[in-house]
Motif scaffolding. Structure first.
Motif, mmCIF file in Angstrom:
data_model
loop_
_atom_site.group_PDB
_atom_site.id
_atom_site.type_symbol
_atom_site.label_atom_id
_atom_site.label_comp_id
_atom_site.label_asym_id
_atom_site.label_seq_id
_atom_site.Cartn_x
_atom_site.Cartn_y
_atom_site.Cartn_z
ATOM 1 N N LEU A 22 -9.834 -2.649 -0.376
ATOM 2 C CA LEU A 22 -9.568 -3.942 -0.888
ATOM 3 C C LEU A 22 -10.311 -4.092 -2.339
ATOM 4 O O LEU A 22 -9.733 -4.835 -3.028
ATOM 5 N N GLY A 23 -11.325 -3.655 -2.435
ATOM 6 C CA GLY A 23 -11.947 -3.423 -3.750
ATOM 7 C C GLY A 23 -11.453 -2.507 -4.798
ATOM 8 O O GLY A 23 -12.089 -2.508 -6.083
ATOM 9 N N ILE A 24 -10.527 -1.950 -4.509
ATOM 10 C CA ILE A 24 -10.088 -0.685 -5.540
ATOM 11 C C ILE A 24 -9.196 -1.626 -6.796
ATOM 12 O O ILE A 24 -8.875 -2.680 -6.618
ATOM 13 N N SER A 25 -9.282 -1.264 -7.923
ATOM 14 C CA SER A 25 -8.975 -1.839 -9.181
ATOM 15 C C SER A 25 -7.498 -1.846 -9.443
ATOM 16 O O SER A 25 -6.735 -0.653 -9.174
ATOM 17 N N ILE A 26 -6.746 -2.977 -9.587
ATOM 18 C CA ILE A 26 -5.282 -2.847 -9.770
ATOM 19 C C ILE A 26 -5.171 -2.134 -11.081
ATOM 20 O O ILE A 26 -5.763 -2.568 -12.154
ATOM 21 N N GLY A 27 -4.308 -1.420 -11.272
ATOM 22 C CA GLY A 27 -3.858 -0.452 -12.299
ATOM 23 C C GLY A 27 -4.622 0.916 -12.246
ATOM 24 O O GLY A 27 -4.489 1.745 -12.865
ATOM 25 N N CYS A 28 -5.363 1.129 -11.081
ATOM 26 C CA CYS A 28 -5.708 2.432 -10.760
ATOM 27 C C CYS A 28 -4.765 3.327 -10.547
ATOM 28 O O CYS A 28 -3.542 3.275 -10.388
ATOM 29 N N LYS A 29 -4.995 4.610 -10.864
ATOM 30 C CA LYS A 29 -4.136 5.787 -10.882
ATOM 31 C C LYS A 29 -4.385 6.602 -10.004
ATOM 32 O O LYS A 29 -5.556 6.903 -9.534
ATOM 33 N N LEU A 30 -3.198 7.058 -9.418
ATOM 34 C CA LEU A 30 -3.429 8.159 -8.408
ATOM 35 C C LEU A 30 -2.397 9.197 -8.393
ATOM 36 O O LEU A 30 -1.408 9.106 -8.992
ATOM 37 N N VAL A 31 -2.469 10.316 -7.699
ATOM 38 C CA VAL A 31 -1.616 11.494 -7.832
ATOM 39 C C VAL A 31 -1.213 11.658 -6.456
ATOM 40 O O VAL A 31 -1.946 12.089 -5.578
ATOM 41 N N VAL A 32 0.171 11.773 -6.287
ATOM 42 C CA VAL A 32 0.509 12.220 -4.951
ATOM 43 C C VAL A 32 1.287 13.570 -5.137
ATOM 44 O O VAL A 32 2.075 13.767 -5.991
ATOM 45 N N LYS A 33 1.083 14.593 -4.241
ATOM 46 C CA LYS A 33 1.472 15.848 -4.707
ATOM 47 C C LYS A 33 2.286 16.334 -3.204
ATOM 48 O O LYS A 33 1.471 16.319 -2.247
ATOM 49 N N ASN A 34 3.649 16.608 -3.367
ATOM 50 C CA ASN A 34 4.205 17.044 -2.084
ATOM 51 C C ASN A 34 4.088 16.286 -0.893
ATOM 52 O O ASN A 34 4.030 16.619 0.061
ATOM 53 N N ALA A 35 4.019 14.966 -1.321
ATOM 54 C CA ALA A 35 3.993 14.089 -0.149
ATOM 55 C C ALA A 35 5.216 13.741 0.597
ATOM 56 O O ALA A 35 6.189 14.065 0.063
ATOM 57 N N VAL A 41 7.673 11.359 2.234
ATOM 58 C CA VAL A 41 8.387 10.026 2.431
ATOM 59 C C VAL A 41 9.279 9.760 3.606
ATOM 60 O O VAL A 41 10.298 10.730 3.748
ATOM 61 N N ALA A 42 8.781 8.798 4.235
ATOM 62 C CA ALA A 42 9.788 8.419 5.361
ATOM 63 C C ALA A 42 10.183 6.914 5.102
ATOM 64 O O ALA A 42 9.379 6.039 5.270
ATOM 65 N N ARG A 43 11.544 6.916 5.397
ATOM 66 C CA ARG A 43 12.218 5.571 5.418
ATOM 67 C C ARG A 43 11.750 4.916 4.063
ATOM 68 O O ARG A 43 11.566 3.745 4.407
ATOM 69 N N GLY A 44 11.609 5.573 3.111
ATOM 70 C CA GLY A 44 11.337 4.822 1.641
ATOM 71 C C GLY A 44 9.861 4.356 1.569
ATOM 72 O O GLY A 44 9.682 3.820 0.618
ATOM 73 N N VAL A 45 9.171 4.975 2.444
ATOM 74 C CA VAL A 45 7.697 4.690 2.400
ATOM 75 C C VAL A 45 6.830 6.239 2.356
ATOM 76 O O VAL A 45 7.009 6.927 2.948
ATOM 77 N N ILE A 46 5.942 6.186 1.179
ATOM 78 C CA ILE A 46 5.151 7.396 0.959
ATOM 79 C C ILE A 46 3.916 7.354 2.064
ATOM 80 O O ILE A 46 3.469 6.388 2.135
ATOM 81 N N LEU A 47 4.013 8.379 2.788
ATOM 82 C CA LEU A 47 2.760 8.694 3.596
ATOM 83 C C LEU A 47 1.771 9.156 3.133
ATOM 84 O O LEU A 47 1.672 10.480 2.556
ATOM 85 N N MET A 48 0.689 8.581 2.945
ATOM 86 C CA MET A 48 -0.490 8.900 1.843
ATOM 87 C C MET A 48 -1.567 9.408 2.786
ATOM 88 O O MET A 48 -2.055 8.673 3.886
ATOM 89 N N GLU A 49 -2.207 10.641 2.462
ATOM 90 C CA GLU A 49 -3.497 11.138 3.367
ATOM 91 C C GLU A 49 -4.038 11.909 2.291
ATOM 92 O O GLU A 49 -3.654 12.383 1.267
ATOM 93 N N PRO A 50 -5.205 12.292 2.724
ATOM 94 C CA PRO A 50 -6.077 13.081 1.520
ATOM 95 C C PRO A 50 -5.597 14.371 1.090
ATOM 96 O O PRO A 50 -5.730 14.790 -0.066
ATOM 97 N N ALA A 51 -4.785 14.995 2.002
ATOM 98 C CA ALA A 51 -4.228 16.197 1.595
ATOM 99 C C ALA A 51 -3.015 16.238 0.437
ATOM 100 O O ALA A 51 -3.072 17.371 -0.316
ATOM 101 N N SER A 52 -2.545 15.143 0.339
ATOM 102 C CA SER A 52 -1.563 14.655 -0.480
ATOM 103 C C SER A 52 -1.862 13.641 -1.649
ATOM 104 O O SER A 52 -1.034 13.621 -2.726
ATOM 105 N N THR A 53 -2.950 13.197 -1.243
ATOM 106 C CA THR A 53 -3.262 12.017 -2.466
ATOM 107 C C THR A 53 -4.546 12.021 -3.231
ATOM 108 O O THR A 53 -5.553 12.380 -2.530
ATOM 109 N N THR A 54 -4.727 12.024 -4.432
ATOM 110 C CA THR A 54 -5.820 12.014 -5.340
ATOM 111 C C THR A 54 -5.885 10.890 -6.025
ATOM 112 O O THR A 54 -5.124 10.499 -6.895
ATOM 113 N N LEU A 55 -7.225 10.101 -5.839
ATOM 114 C CA LEU A 55 -7.398 8.694 -6.747
ATOM 115 C C LEU A 55 -7.968 9.292 -7.989
ATOM 116 O O LEU A 55 -9.088 10.135 -8.061
ATOM 117 N N LEU A 56 -7.375 8.956 -9.077
ATOM 118 C CA LEU A 56 -8.074 9.296 -10.222
ATOM 119 C C LEU A 56 -8.765 8.110 -11.103
ATOM 120 O O LEU A 56 -9.623 8.518 -11.819
#
Length: 235
Positions: free
Chosen positions: A171-184, A186-201
């Protein structure tokens, strides 16, 4: 731009793309280079460019080429499952801790405003360094999974769900924070995010962050009041 500056700009762009999947527009890159000295070392230039991009609205600073964006129908709930191709940079518009009640979320936001974070059940005092502020990842631990409201460079919006715990997400993460999703996935219109596919910039858009905190607390309080009115009327 002079030939030397053009070459330097190309090298900065290449570094940003290879290390952070950031692809600035030519217009942004030209404007950025016009404010820099040609004698500045490449690593310093790249770091400054990265900081400014992470503090910007990516819809105005990064390329909107289709290969760097979400599919237009990414939120289609009729598509059971698919996998995004390649890396897509997204910016955070909002976040919800699905493990916390509305009151707990309000309390968590207010604790962070007072400079307090949580470590397990223990309240600790948080002192931000400049680097932590810029990273956008000075977060309240111990919650999750989190639901994120995200947007790409074409302003296509999508929700993401933290399917496995991602370090730095809270909850303390900044709004406007950038992240990269790679080969993630998407199930029923929602991205499933996990360490293997998500990098916080990291990064932060100050005006968005202030607005979100105030609006989010008002939304949560309004939802609590509506729930209480409904309970009274049904009793």
């Amino acid at each position: 731009m002079a030939a030397q500056t053009i070459q330097l700009a190309a090298e900065v762009a290449a570094q940003l793309a290879s290390t952070k999947s950031l692809h600035p527009t030519q217009q942004w890159l030209t404007a950025f280079m016009s404010t820099q000295k040609s004698t500045t070392p490449l690593p310093a230039l790249t770091q400054t460019a990265s900081f400014r991009l992470l503090s910007s609205d990516i819809a105005t600073s990064l390329s909107s080429d289709a290969s760097f964006c979400l599919p237009p129908d990414v939120s289609d709930v009729n598509i059971k499952e698919r996998r995004l191709q390649g890396s897509v940079v997204l910016q955070l518009l909002g976040i919800e801790d699905m493990s916390k009640s509305r009151w707990e979320q309000i309390e968590a936001i207010e604790a962070l405003e007072r400079g307090e974070g949580t470590k397990g059940r223990e309240i600790i005092r948080v002192t931000n360094t400049e680097e932590e502020d810029d990273s956008g990842t000075n977060v309240s631990k111990g919650g999750g999974p989190h639901k994120l409201s995200l947007q790409d460079t074409r302003r296509t919006k999508v929700f993401g769900i933290e399917s496995k715990e991602i370090q730095g997400l809270g909850l303390g993460i900044s709004i406007g924070c950038k992240l990269v999703v790679k080969n993630a996935v998407v199930a029923r219109g929602v991205i499933l995010m996990e360490p293997a596919s998500t990098t916080l910039l990291g990064g932060k858009v100050d005006s968005w962050h202030r607005s979100w905190k105030e609006n989010r607390k008002m939304e949560l309080r309004a939802a609590i009041e509506a729930s209480e009115r409904s309970a009274r009327s049904n009793s």
